[in-house]
Enzyme design. Structure first.
Site, PDB file in Angstrom:
ATOM      1  N   GLN A 108       0.849  -1.204   0.000  1.00  0.00           N
ATOM      2  CA  GLN A 108       0.000   0.000   0.000  1.00  0.00           C
ATOM      3  C   GLN A 108       0.876   1.242   0.000  1.00  0.00           C
ATOM      4  O   GLN A 108       0.379   2.351  -0.065  1.00  0.00           O
ATOM      5  CB  GLN A 108      -0.880   0.007   1.248  1.00  0.00           C
ATOM      6  CG  GLN A 108      -1.810  -1.177   1.348  1.00  0.00           C
ATOM      7  CD  GLN A 108      -2.358  -1.318   2.763  1.00  0.00           C
ATOM      8  OE1 GLN A 108      -3.348  -0.686   3.136  1.00  0.00           O
ATOM      9  NE2 GLN A 108      -1.711  -2.126   3.565  1.00  0.00           N
ATOM     10  N   HIS A 126      -1.532   1.312  -4.299  1.00  0.00           N
ATOM     11  CA  HIS A 126      -1.867   2.734  -4.126  1.00  0.00           C
ATOM     12  C   HIS A 126      -0.955   3.638  -4.952  1.00  0.00           C
ATOM     13  O   HIS A 126      -0.850   4.831  -4.680  1.00  0.00           O
ATOM     14  CB  HIS A 126      -1.808   3.131  -2.638  1.00  0.00           C
ATOM     15  CG  HIS A 126      -2.946   2.557  -1.836  1.00  0.00           C
ATOM     16  ND1 HIS A 126      -2.974   2.536  -0.465  1.00  0.00           N
ATOM     17  CD2 HIS A 126      -4.116   1.986  -2.233  1.00  0.00           C
ATOM     18  CE1 HIS A 126      -4.110   1.973  -0.054  1.00  0.00           C
ATOM     19  NE2 HIS A 126      -4.808   1.625  -1.111  1.00  0.00           N
TER      20      HIS A 126
HETATM   21  P1  NAD Z   1      -1.614   2.834   8.966  1.00  0.00           P
HETATM   22  O1  NAD Z   1      -0.942   4.119   9.332  1.00  0.00           O
HETATM   23  O2  NAD Z   1      -3.087   2.762   8.951  1.00  0.00           O
HETATM   24  O3  NAD Z   1      -1.127   1.680   9.972  1.00  0.00           O
HETATM   25  C1  NAD Z   1       0.236   1.522  10.258  1.00  0.00           C
HETATM   26  C2  NAD Z   1       0.406   0.206  10.980  1.00  0.00           C
HETATM   27  O4  NAD Z   1       1.797   0.018  11.151  1.00  0.00           O
HETATM   28  C3  NAD Z   1      -0.256   0.173  12.360  1.00  0.00           C
HETATM   29  O5  NAD Z   1      -0.954  -1.050  12.507  1.00  0.00           O
HETATM   30  C4  NAD Z   1       0.945   0.256  13.307  1.00  0.00           C
HETATM   31  O6  NAD Z   1       0.739  -0.453  14.525  1.00  0.00           O
HETATM   32  C5  NAD Z   1       2.020  -0.410  12.477  1.00  0.00           C
HETATM   33  N1  NAD Z   1       3.396  -0.037  12.797  1.00  0.00           N
HETATM   34  C6  NAD Z   1       3.873   1.132  13.297  1.00  0.00           C
HETATM   35  N2  NAD Z   1       5.214   1.065  13.422  1.00  0.00           N
HETATM   36  C7  NAD Z   1       5.583  -0.172  12.995  1.00  0.00           C
HETATM   37  C8  NAD Z   1       6.829  -0.840  12.867  1.00  0.00           C
HETATM   38  N3  NAD Z   1       7.987  -0.258  13.205  1.00  0.00           N
HETATM   39  N4  NAD Z   1       6.833  -2.110  12.385  1.00  0.00           N
HETATM   40  C9  NAD Z   1       5.670  -2.724  12.043  1.00  0.00           C
HETATM   41  N5  NAD Z   1       4.466  -2.137  12.128  1.00  0.00           N
HETATM   42  C10 NAD Z   1       4.423  -0.874  12.603  1.00  0.00           C
HETATM   43  O7  NAD Z   1      -0.974   2.402   7.590  1.00  0.00           O
HETATM   44  P2  NAD Z   1      -1.596   1.565   6.416  1.00  0.00           P
HETATM   45  O8  NAD Z   1      -2.364   0.418   6.953  1.00  0.00           O
HETATM   46  O9  NAD Z   1      -0.478   1.320   5.479  1.00  0.00           O
HETATM   47  O10 NAD Z   1      -2.661   2.558   5.722  1.00  0.00           O
HETATM   48  C11 NAD Z   1      -2.401   3.949   5.529  1.00  0.00           C
HETATM   49  C12 NAD Z   1      -2.405   4.431   4.079  1.00  0.00           C
HETATM   50  O11 NAD Z   1      -1.477   5.523   3.951  1.00  0.00           O
HETATM   51  C13 NAD Z   1      -1.914   3.389   3.119  1.00  0.00           C
HETATM   52  O12 NAD Z   1      -2.429   3.630   1.869  1.00  0.00           O
HETATM   53  C14 NAD Z   1      -0.422   3.680   3.105  1.00  0.00           C
HETATM   54  O13 NAD Z   1       0.203   3.252   1.953  1.00  0.00           O
HETATM   55  C15 NAD Z   1      -0.357   5.188   3.160  1.00  0.00           C
HETATM   56  N6  NAD Z   1       0.928   5.576   3.769  1.00  0.00           N
HETATM   57  C16 NAD Z   1       2.075   5.235   3.111  1.00  0.00           C
HETATM   58  C17 NAD Z   1       3.298   5.523   3.661  1.00  0.00           C
HETATM   59  C18 NAD Z   1       4.527   5.083   2.901  1.00  0.00           C
HETATM   60  O14 NAD Z   1       4.494   5.005   1.660  1.00  0.00           O
HETATM   61  N7  NAD Z   1       5.615   4.768   3.606  1.00  0.00           N
HETATM   62  C19 NAD Z   1       3.384   6.188   4.887  1.00  0.00           C
HETATM   63  C20 NAD Z   1       2.175   6.550   5.528  1.00  0.00           C
HETATM   64  C21 NAD Z   1       0.951   6.228   4.964  1.00  0.00           C
END
Ligand code: NAD
Length: 277
Positions: A108, A126
């Site tokens: 995602q 995404h």
């Molecule tokens: P989310 O923010 O809803 O959930 C993040 C999850 O990661 C939570 O369950 C949390 O407990 C867990 N988490 C936090 N730190 C962690 C770690 N060190 N190791 C493992 N797990 C950890 O994110 P989502 O479910 O991906 O949904 C949010 C949307 O926003 C998605 O579409 C996502 O792609 C996007 N998004 C993308 C990025 C990116 O590209 N890096 C960053 C933020 C949000």
């Protein structure tokens, strides 16, 4: 490790060892230790930038007309950590899985870190901040490098610090995202209300239905339809393993991605032990 976590650990290791096809379903948490904040955790990105205003193109465009400074702040906060990020131990371990099993990453994330780590089959459901799309045709017309994203972040910062006017910002951004009356390019990412890209989404669903193990890493499972991927895998009989600090469905392995994924890959394929820790 608690008893139930230890039971889950053994089940997870054995399921991976016996698997022919694995899907890794990743979310923002897999990149947290690369310095990219998640959106729903305590520091609350969505609390500072409510998704109903900021996570859809219409809301963003409306706000750009009335409060461009706030939009610049939002975009800067999204892209600057991604421009600076490098793959962490979790991304690298996921890449190593390809040596042992047929592995598909359904992510995602929009940060391209799985590919940077070396994963060869990555389905970005995404989209990606690194692809630029022509809005009128839906075609990808340009690929950014990290330095392009860093340059955009630097321009936004100058504007936020009032070292640059909005006109000067827009003029400079044109070299990255052409926009005028006839041309309209934007990052190829999915915001709320957008369709998921095809054929990527169909390929992701098919992979989920065909895998023996779905390893979910760092996702709250709150964003649909992407969150249907583990549901499809489970309905088709796959073992669901979930790595996350917060409680999850399936065989939950509590911990961070950077710690747990390398340990799991090592126990499943790179050690002679029986997988019990
Ligand atoms: P989310 O923010 O809803 O959930 C993040 C999850 O990661 C939570 O369950 C949390 O407990 C867990 N988490 C936090 N730190 C962690 C770690 N060190 N190791 C493992 N797990 C950890 O994110 P989502 O479910 O991906 O949904 C949010 C949307 O926003 C998605 O579409 C996502 O792609 C996007 N998004 C993308 C990025 C990116 O590209 N890096 C960053 C933020 C949000």
């Amino acid at each position: 490790m608690s008893v139930s976590n230890s039971d889950n650990w053994i089940t997870a290791v054995m399921a991976l060892r016996n698997a022919r096809q694995v899907v890794v379903f990743s979310g923002a948490g897999v990149s947290a230790q690369s310095g990219i904040p998640t959106f729903r955790d305590e520091d609350g990105f969505w609390k500072r930038f409510p998704p109903e205003q900021f996570a859809n193109w219409r809301g963003l465009l409306q706000m750009a007309a009335t409060n461009p400074h706030r939009v610049a702040e939002f975009v800067y906060n999204v892209i600057s950590p991604i421009a600076a990020a490098k793959p962490n131990e979790a991304h690298l371990a996921i890449t190593r899985m390809e040596q042992y099993v047929s592995a598909t990453v359904v992510t995602q994330n929009i940060d391209r870190l799985h590919q940077l780590a070396g994963s060869t089959r990555v389905l970005e459901v995404h989209g990606s901040l690194f692809d630029i799309q022509d809005v009128s045709t839906g075609k990808k017309i340009r690929q950014f490098q990290h330095q392009d994203l860093a340059a955009v972040a630097a321009l936004l910062k100058e504007y936020m610090d009032m070292q640059r006017s909005i006109l000067s910002l827009l003029n400079s951004l044109r070299q990255f995202y052409s926009f005028d009356l006839n041309i309209n390019y934007r990052p190829d990412i999915v915001l709320f209300g957008d369709d998921l890209p095809e054929p990527t989404w169909s390929d992701a669903c098919r992979s989920a239905e065909q895998c023996d193990v779905l390893l979910s890493v760092g996702t709250s499972g709150a964003v649909y339809p992407a969150a249907m991927i583990p549901e499809y895998a489970s309905a088709a009989g796959a073992t669901i393993i979930n790595i996350d600090p917060q409680p999850c469905d399936g065989y939950w392995l509590q911990g961070t991605a950077g710690e747990m994924v390398p340990r799991l890959v090592k126990a499943a394929w790179e050690s002679d032990q029986n997988g019990d820790e």
